[in-house]
Enzyme design. Sequence first.
Site, PDB file in Angstrom:
ATOM      1  N   ASP A 530       0.867  -1.166   0.000  1.00 42.47           N
ATOM      2  CA  ASP A 530       0.000   0.000   0.000  1.00 42.47           C
ATOM      3  C   ASP A 530       0.914   1.230   0.000  1.00 42.47           C
ATOM      4  O   ASP A 530       2.097   1.130   0.327  1.00 42.47           O
ATOM      5  CB  ASP A 530      -0.897  -0.031   1.241  1.00 42.47           C
ATOM      6  CG  ASP A 530      -1.877   1.128   1.265  1.00 42.47           C
ATOM      7  OD1 ASP A 530      -2.287   1.558   0.176  1.00 42.47           O
ATOM      8  OD2 ASP A 530      -2.222   1.593   2.355  1.00 42.47           O
ATOM      9  N   LYS A 531       0.385   2.390  -0.375  1.00 39.47           N
ATOM     10  CA  LYS A 531       1.248   3.572  -0.436  1.00 39.47           C
ATOM     11  C   LYS A 531       1.160   4.390   0.839  1.00 39.47           C
ATOM     12  O   LYS A 531       2.097   4.430   1.628  1.00 39.47           O
ATOM     13  CB  LYS A 531       0.892   4.438  -1.652  1.00 39.47           C
ATOM     14  CG  LYS A 531       1.813   5.655  -1.815  1.00 39.47           C
ATOM     15  CD  LYS A 531       1.439   6.493  -3.005  1.00 39.47           C
ATOM     16  CE  LYS A 531       0.194   7.323  -2.735  1.00 39.47           C
ATOM     17  NZ  LYS A 531       0.439   8.399  -1.727  1.00 39.47           N
TER      18      LYS A 531
END
Length: 1260
Positions: A530-531
């Site tokens: 995920d960022k």
Amino acid sequence: MAVQGEQGPNVEKPGVDHIIGNEDEEAEIYGYRRSKLKTGITWFFIVVSAGFLRLVFHWVPVWMLKATHSQCSLEHATKVLIVEYFKKYKRNFVKNISEINARNIRFLPSTSQSRIWKNLQDLLYFFIDASYEKEYSVLHSATNQMEERDGDIQQMEDLNLPTALIVPTASGSVIETDSIQVFRCRKTLYIWEKELKSFYRLRGLDVGHTAEDLHKYRGLSWVEQARRRIIYGENSIRVPITPINQLLFLEALNPFYIFQLFSVCLWYTDEYVWYATVIVVTSVVSLISEVYQMHRNQVVLSNTIQTADTVQVLRPGDQVDTIPSEHLVPGDVIVIPPQGCMMQCDAVLLQGNCIVNESMLTGESVPVTKTSIVDRSDVIYKEKEHSRHTLFCGTQVIQTRFYGGERVTAVVVRTGFSTSKGSLVCSIMYPPPVDFKFQQDSYKFVGVLAGIASIGFIYTVITKVMRDLSPSSIALDSLDLITIVIPPALPMAMTVGILYALQRLKKQKIFCISPRSINISGVLNCICFDKTGTLTEDGLDMRGVVPVSQTASKVELSPMTSAKMLPHDHLLFAMATCHSITVINLEKVGDPLDLKMFESTGWSLDEPGLDDTNKYDMMMPSVVRPSAPDVVISNENVETEPPLELGILRQFPFSSSLQRMSVITRQLGASNFDLYCKGSPEMIASLSRPETVPTDFSEQLLQYTIQGYRVLALAWRPLKLSYLKAQRINRDEVECDLQFLGLLVMENRLKKETTPVIAQLHRAHIKTIMVTGDNMLTALSVGRECGLVSPHQQVITIKATAPHQSCPASLTFHANKTNTPSSSVVTQQVDSMVQVDLDEKTNGSYCFAIEGKSWRVVHQYFPEVLQKLVVRGAIFARMSPEQKQQLVLELQSLGYFVGMCGDGANDCGALKAAHAGISLSEAEASVASPFTSAQPNISCVPKLIKEGRCALVTSFGIFKYMAAYSLTQFVSIMILYSIDSNLTDIQFLWIDLFLITVFAIFFGRTESYNGPLASYSPPTALLSFTPIMSILLHIFIVISFQTYCFYYVQYQPWFVPYNSTLGEEEDIYGCYENFSVFSVSQFQYIILALVFSRGPPFRQHVYTNFLLTGSFIIMSICCVVLTVAPPQFIIDGFEMVLPPADDADAYFFRWEIILFSVLYSVLAIFTEYVIIDYIFYRKCRPKLHNISKSKKKYLALERDMQLDKEWPPLTPYEAEINGIPDKKEVILDASKLHTAVMKSEVNGSAPGAVTTITQFHSSL
């Protein structure tokens, strides 16, 4: 017929009934009815076998079912067999079908399989207050006498008590019936539908109900509640705690302990007392400690999971009663107290707002705001779509927001194990099989060892019969071989590596709730990140605000400015109000982005009490006002000039699928309401009136996003509504015709650990993917910055359009190059086909990027392209939680071992679907994923991979060692059996207890390698070429040396042959042959442990394991002493016959054994490290590996894309588009692509020219 599951269509298969749970799990169901003939025959053989056959049936209940029952239709079945499939593995459940009869409830069984039948009896004895005691007592006495006097039925009707069951149907409606047939599997109840002749899963109110239906619930009477409890059971999530005596008995029936019991009885019969006693003691201690630990884990899990409380529920007539939470049923309307509570069920908010901490379920510590669901008949309630209106079981309601004196109420939709918390507990109690070949191969290898033991058994029987030995001797010696070839200590040794890995992970603050996942984490070759909050910091820094400036001729964006420099206008008001911030314990809490945005305004947030509401005419959840003193008017002028204050009337929470949130506000003194909306720039622009969107919107957005900034847009519209209408209106009706206000630019910095970890994974040839809900260009910029996409790598953005009207689904590729000036994208729509331009050099090292909308189209209409997209995909932006899970499953289907690292909020599905999910959370353990890291950065990923590789290599090594040890001892016994000799009891004890057990215990203490990750993974299949060849070569060398020593001693001038009659009559096995074989074999056990205790690149060098190294040294010295100059008491105890010490040649023979052992050591080390590891595994295996037939499908796809210079494919004619020469034009639609791919599969080549890439250059 079908058992209707939770999701997905029923799979029709002739003659078989199915149950479909979700995309990963599919189950078949078969009906069985008892056969008296088969039952009688089966029990006859059980008696004849002295109960052993019943023991086998205990291990495999399906065999017992098929041996005593005959298959029949579900309609006439008394038992069902559920065969549950998980990928390529399956599990069986045998369950009884029971009947609930409204007139006969008190006679229902109370077995463990049908505990639900006790629910009515249990509820009768729950006394809350005097009125409840009276009402439930009446129901108790009436039901007890129901069958005795028919008149009582009339009496029950007079008391308004039930005479029929209330049964929910599969569609969500409710019917009344006299009786139903049910079975329970994995805490889920299935009910028989007579008309459809199928079982369906018991439903709550989460299926088939509209928002209007939910709002119709005004509270259930106690009678209605009791009737529903008969079916739904208690609202409790109880982990069964098995009594210790029962647990001890069941564990003692484990095949491992039964085999040990057989071995011990055999050894006592053979007077092998010492080792048998040691095994008995260790087994009993192990069994007791294991049972104690299991019982303790059950108690801890039960205490952790099981909670109970009293709750307030509405009764008809708007009365409020307090009842135990165990009494709740779907349809009850509960009152949420203002001070908050722990949710004991899943419920949908009907009135008011709640601030909820969902960290227990998601790992996300930021409180979220839950709002009431709108009362509309066209809105069908779905949990995923309406999660912002749902209070989930196990979450903590911190406080509530209410209007005036109204209650905050919610309708119960699910209870017990049907809740979100219950399903998570079920996943812990019934974990899916780990998709890992090592576990499967280990069982198969034990079967191979059993086959070898059988061969040795038959050979021994035949040879000893031919030599006319006594039957008892033949039986003991033959059966003894089985206990030698299949070592009883194998299961214990196999768990050592994982236990040590668990301890080391805990020291590194990585917590694990699924120890079986540790081994598989050692072969991860693809990690999805995920960022936000994972690769980048949670907190955002305000970069500035870009307001809209409007002139007479055009609307455009102004230069970036500070929020505090903004005038008191709608843009500033939007920043001050459009958020989900709340005040808890005098501190503002909420999403980090919202906090930064609000803090930049310099305004203050108050949540007024009842005394502050008179000036608003209604209760406001919160009020914002400027902190600057110059805007506050004196109280004297409040009547004429009220102070600048904005009350937030209603909030539409942020939705990842809608990509926006909004609030309805009212300025103090204003006559109308205002709506402020915040979300992704693309979404807000699409909802705004076109004339209000700046002409340079796309250009400015591109400039900010390619620099990696997080960009949001703000919009506004006035609302002329009444207060009541504002409370009930649907967001779709107001989130439209907006006026675009400007852009909010925020900086999302990378975590300092991100870039080096990504580089480390790339050096180890581990694929890395970013999957985020953020903007594509922002994700691309972050990907470039952290090295996930290399600086000179070409990025091809895929955009797909779903079919509409007569136009087929279309697909375009946009190639982004680096270090080139920006140019426009050329796309034309001609004849319903997309025509685009293409740079013919678009080739070689490229990766794909795609957004969630296009992913949905590609996933549905372009499955052939999807596989290539997944293999070369690097950036997946604007992905919903469901799409993240789809991506993980697609990667797994191509043969990747996938790890997922996220913050646990929107990643729960992907974390659970991955082979190894890692949740970054401050909690010690989270049910959201198998692994939880207390350090909120991705440095845990290489640590986990290292520990997984270490544990896997340890498991491989210990398995190979235990197999080689048993085969080595088997070889020694077979050689000595040829002269009717054997090893003595003390020799067996020395080998089994002091050599093998010590090494097996200390084997796994070697820590993981602290250097860089290796570019290749350890082997995953035990029955593959390399491990099998390793064992075979080592056993061949073992046989060679033992056989040579056995015959070499016979050629010595001082040799005296063994008298076999001594062994048969007096159990004296000491002889020169025994000495030579035993002496060389004890060194072989040591060397095998050393050889299989591999060091770098997966584990530290063996000398760092001080206990194991010390054991090697001590045992080697002892073996040398035993061979060369043992003390007399050792000679007597071991019953050894040594070569004469007064004969120089005989004494030198002892040293020759040492020399043979040294030679064996050199040869064994050379075989393992050079022949097996270097030549076979690292050199020959990759060359001999057939990629086309490999289960790793991604290898073949990658090879094809490397070789195919035409893909992405080109059209062979020249064209000039918009004045751009030397470009090539291509066309793509779904039907043409499918036809081309089908032809390519038939011809064995890549598809031809059916696609085009739209080329544009950016400064990425």
